[in-house]
Design a protein around this motif. Structure first.
Motif, PDB file in Angstrom:
ATOM      1  N   VAL A   1      -1.353   8.140   4.584  1.00 30.15           N
ATOM      2  CA  VAL A   1      -2.353   7.426   5.566  1.00 30.15           C
ATOM      3  C   VAL A   1      -1.670   6.011   5.874  1.00 30.15           C
ATOM      4  CG1 VAL A   1      -4.529   6.176   5.834  1.00 30.15           C
ATOM      5  CG2 VAL A   1      -4.467   8.472   4.840  1.00 30.15           C
ATOM      6  N   ALA A   2      -1.321   5.429   4.708  1.00 32.03           N
ATOM      7  CA  ALA A   2      -0.431   4.217   4.986  1.00 32.03           C
ATOM      8  C   ALA A   2       0.716   4.328   5.813  1.00 32.03           C
ATOM      9  CB  ALA A   2       0.024   3.552   3.743  1.00 32.03           C
TER      10      ALA A   2
ATOM     11  N   LEU B   1      -3.039   8.638   0.108  1.00 29.49           N
ATOM     12  CA  LEU B   1      -3.074   7.069   0.581  1.00 29.49           C
ATOM     13  C   LEU B   1      -1.841   6.851   1.192  1.00 29.49           C
ATOM     14  CD1 LEU B   1      -5.067   5.702  -2.316  1.00 29.49           C
ATOM     15  CD2 LEU B   1      -5.908   6.093   0.011  1.00 29.49           C
ATOM     16  N   ASP B   2      -0.688   7.327   0.500  1.00 25.14           N
ATOM     17  CA  ASP B   2       0.609   6.960   1.172  1.00 25.14           C
ATOM     18  C   ASP B   2       0.906   7.340   2.661  1.00 25.14           C
ATOM     19  OD1 ASP B   2       3.321   5.648   0.623  1.00 25.14           O
ATOM     20  OD2 ASP B   2       4.007   7.576   0.856  1.00 25.14           O
TER      21      ASP B   2
ATOM     22  N   VAL C   1      -4.161  11.674  -5.127  1.00 21.52           N
ATOM     23  CA  VAL C   1      -4.544  10.464  -4.334  1.00 21.52           C
ATOM     24  C   VAL C   1      -3.492   9.631  -3.762  1.00 21.52           C
ATOM     25  CG1 VAL C   1      -6.083   8.628  -4.695  1.00 21.52           C
ATOM     26  CG2 VAL C   1      -6.700  10.740  -5.783  1.00 21.52           C
ATOM     27  N   LYS C   2      -2.340   9.515  -4.839  1.00 19.09           N
ATOM     28  CA  LYS C   2      -1.654   8.463  -4.231  1.00 19.09           C
ATOM     29  C   LYS C   2      -0.761   8.947  -3.161  1.00 19.09           C
ATOM     30  CE  LYS C   2      -0.619   6.298  -8.930  1.00 19.09           C
ATOM     31  NZ  LYS C   2       0.220   6.180  -9.862  1.00 19.09           N
TER      32      LYS C   2
ATOM     33  N   GLY D   1       0.742  -1.337   0.123  1.00 18.39           N
ATOM     34  CA  GLY D   1       0.112   0.075   0.123  1.00 18.39           C
ATOM     35  C   GLY D   1       0.786   1.194   0.031  1.00 18.39           C
ATOM     36  N   ARG D   2       2.088   1.207  -0.272  1.00 15.22           N
ATOM     37  CA  ARG D   2       2.950   2.410  -0.098  1.00 15.22           C
ATOM     38  C   ARG D   2       3.591   2.576  -1.189  1.00 15.22           C
ATOM     39  NH1 ARG D   2       5.273   3.827   4.746  1.00 15.22           N
ATOM     40  NH2 ARG D   2       5.337   5.772   3.437  1.00 15.22           N
ATOM     41  N   GLN D   3       3.861   3.661  -1.604  1.00 13.99           N
ATOM     42  CA  GLN D   3       4.498   4.279  -2.913  1.00 13.99           C
ATOM     43  C   GLN D   3       6.003   3.965  -2.930  1.00 13.99           C
ATOM     44  OE1 GLN D   3       3.034   8.617  -3.476  1.00 13.99           O
ATOM     45  NE2 GLN D   3       3.114   7.881  -5.482  1.00 13.99           N
TER      46      GLN D   3
END
Length: 69
Positions: A40-41, A37-38, A33-34, A5-7
């Motif tokens: 948050v992860a 999300l990163d 968005v990416k 889930g990480r970039q």
């Protein structure tokens, strides 16, 4: 150590190198968005479960809010 889930650092770097003025609206939205999300992860993944590269990447980008976990 899982970075699910990480970039990757490469993805973050390639996104940052290209100026927004040269990106389409879709690319800009996707990057936003990416990135969200990163972040948050990064916040929910315990520090001891992060790989060394993710720890470094989080420190560089400031996504290390849970560094005391």
């Amino acid at each position: 150590m899982s970075d699910m889930g990480r970039q990757s650092l490469g993805d973050k770097a390639s996104s940052a190198i290209k100026p927004d003025s040269e990106k389409s609206y879709i690319e800009q939205a996707s990057d936003s968005v990416k990135g969200a999300l990163d972040s948050v992860a990064s916040a929910v993944q315990p520090q001891q479960e992060k790989s060394t590269t993710q720890k470094i990447g989080d420190a560089v980008t400031g996504d290390n809010t849970n560094r005391n976990l």
